[in-house]
Design a protein around this motif. Structure first.
Motif, PDB file in Angstrom:
ATOM      1  N   PRO A   1       0.805  -1.211   0.000  1.00  0.00           N
ATOM      2  CA  PRO A   1       0.000   0.000   0.000  1.00  0.00           C
ATOM      3  C   PRO A   1       0.845   1.271   0.000  1.00  0.00           C
ATOM      4  O   PRO A   1       1.987   1.260   0.475  1.00  0.00           O
ATOM      5  CB  PRO A   1      -0.793  -0.116   1.302  1.00  0.00           C
TER       6      PRO A   1
ATOM      7  N   GLN B   1      -4.683   5.982  -5.036  1.00  0.00           N
ATOM      8  CA  GLN B   1      -3.993   4.769  -5.496  1.00  0.00           C
ATOM      9  C   GLN B   1      -4.154   4.561  -7.003  1.00  0.00           C
ATOM     10  O   GLN B   1      -3.209   4.163  -7.695  1.00  0.00           O
ATOM     11  CB  GLN B   1      -4.552   3.540  -4.754  1.00  0.00           C
TER      12      GLN B   1
ATOM     13  N   GLY C   1     -10.747 -10.850  -0.337  1.00  0.00           N
ATOM     14  CA  GLY C   1      -9.903  -9.688  -0.601  1.00  0.00           C
ATOM     15  C   GLY C   1     -10.160  -9.179  -2.003  1.00  0.00           C
ATOM     16  O   GLY C   1     -10.107  -9.956  -2.959  1.00  0.00           O
TER      17      GLY C   1
ATOM     18  N   GLY D   1      -8.554  -6.450  -3.611  1.00  0.00           N
ATOM     19  CA  GLY D   1      -7.553  -5.488  -4.046  1.00  0.00           C
ATOM     20  C   GLY D   1      -7.283  -5.531  -5.539  1.00  0.00           C
ATOM     21  O   GLY D   1      -7.589  -6.520  -6.206  1.00  0.00           O
ATOM     22  N   ARG D   2      -6.676  -4.470  -6.066  1.00  0.00           N
ATOM     23  CA  ARG D   2      -6.438  -4.363  -7.509  1.00  0.00           C
ATOM     24  C   ARG D   2      -5.305  -5.263  -7.969  1.00  0.00           C
ATOM     25  O   ARG D   2      -5.225  -5.610  -9.135  1.00  0.00           O
ATOM     26  CB  ARG D   2      -6.166  -2.918  -7.911  1.00  0.00           C
ATOM     27  N   THR D   3      -4.403  -5.661  -7.049  1.00  0.00           N
ATOM     28  CA  THR D   3      -3.264  -6.469  -7.469  1.00  0.00           C
ATOM     29  C   THR D   3      -3.513  -7.971  -7.380  1.00  0.00           C
ATOM     30  O   THR D   3      -2.839  -8.746  -8.064  1.00  0.00           O
ATOM     31  CB  THR D   3      -2.007  -6.131  -6.640  1.00  0.00           C
TER      32      THR D   3
ATOM     33  N   HIS E   1     -15.209  -9.060   0.516  1.00  0.00           N
ATOM     34  CA  HIS E   1     -14.454  -7.833   0.764  1.00  0.00           C
ATOM     35  C   HIS E   1     -14.780  -7.286   2.145  1.00  0.00           C
ATOM     36  O   HIS E   1     -15.453  -7.973   2.949  1.00  0.00           O
ATOM     37  CB  HIS E   1     -14.771  -6.788  -0.323  1.00  0.00           C
TER      38      HIS E   1
END
Length: 282
Positions: free
Chosen positions: A98, A105, A164, A166-168, A188
């Protein structure tokens, strides 16, 4: 219970990568160059950067770390990324998330050139992934799918829960699973009962970044688990899954450390080579 030997699979992949890098050096007189952009000293970032350094040393890949203090401004960071984008000797850029909470972000991710976006965080590259167009694939999701396939896991029709978003990891791995014809549930922060979903899962992908989040009472017998969590507790790296107890019920599971992380770094160099070759063919 069987532990997926990601280290051995990664070793085999790296042997082929060493051969590719040698051929690239023979042809172009240079090897791919990776740039890591790190802001501050978040424990998971520090741990990941150390593992990338080790991998690049092993594979003879050029590596440089652009390290910035946590008080750098968003504008200053974007300016630094712009400089890296314009540097011809750099073939791939990965930024460590992060980032500070006050940063946008998405704006930072989109400040990386799509041509050098080695971890597929730019919206253009993510869009290609979701549209099924040729593009680099995010490293950790790519490694998860590769490791499970190597263990003869068939995703078609399976109930897969990704914890989760997240974008990655979370979002892109969900898309890759859909491509494999899995039925995907993405949990999430606002999911009312993660346990309700994980108890129904044939396969669980843990990518929330919370140590021990997935406990024994949250999984059914025979579940397959890929733990992509990287957490540092009392100086030790651990995943999102309570490995000691959950492994008693799992049919297949990845450990942390020595699991998905080993695959992630191999996929990172695989992507870097892909970007290098695209740049040279332009």
């Amino acid at each position: 219970m069987s532990i997926i030997d990601c280290k051995e699979l990664s070793r085999k992949i790296r042997l082929s990568l060493i051969d590719k890098i040698q051929k690239i050096n023979d042809q172009y007189g240079e090897v791919p160059h990776l740039e890591i952009v790190q802001v501050g000293d978040h424990p998971s970032s520090v741990s990941y950067v150390k593992s990338i350094v080790k991998t690049c040393d092993e594979l003879s890949v050029n590596l440089h770390i652009s390290k910035f203090e946590s008080d750098i401004t968003e504008k200053e960071l974007i300016s630094e990324l712009d400089k890296l984008n314009k540097e011809d000797s750099i073939h791939g850029i990965i930024i460590q998330f992060p980032l500070p909470n006050e940063f946008d972000q998405n704006k930072i991710a989109n400040s990386i050139s799509p041509l050098k976006d080695v971890d597929c965080v730019h919206s253009e590259n993510l869009g290609k992934l979701f549209m099924g167009e040729p593009s680099v694939v995010p490293c950790t999701p790519k490694g998860i799918i590769r490791a499970l396939k190597d263990s003869n896991v068939d995703f078609c029709g399976k109930e897969v829960v990704v914890v989760g978003s997240g974008r990655t990891v979370g979002k892109p791995v969900s898309q890759l699973l859909l491509i494999e014809n899995a039925t995907v549930t993405l949990c999430h922060l606002h999911t009312k009962s993660v346990k309700k979903h994980t108890l129904e899962a044939d396969i669980i992908i843990a990518a929330a970044g919370k140590a021990g989040l997935i406990s024994e009472d949250m999984v059914k017998d025979g579940v397959i688990i890929a733990d992509a969590g990287i957490n540092v507790i009392d100086g030790k790296v651990c995943g999102d899954v309570d490995f000691d107890n959950v492994s008693k019920k799992a049919s297949l599971i990845t450990p942390v450390p020595g699991g998905v992380g080993a695959m992630t770094n191999s996929m990172l160099i695989e992507n870097l080579i892909e970007l290098f070759e695209k740049i040279k063919l332009k």
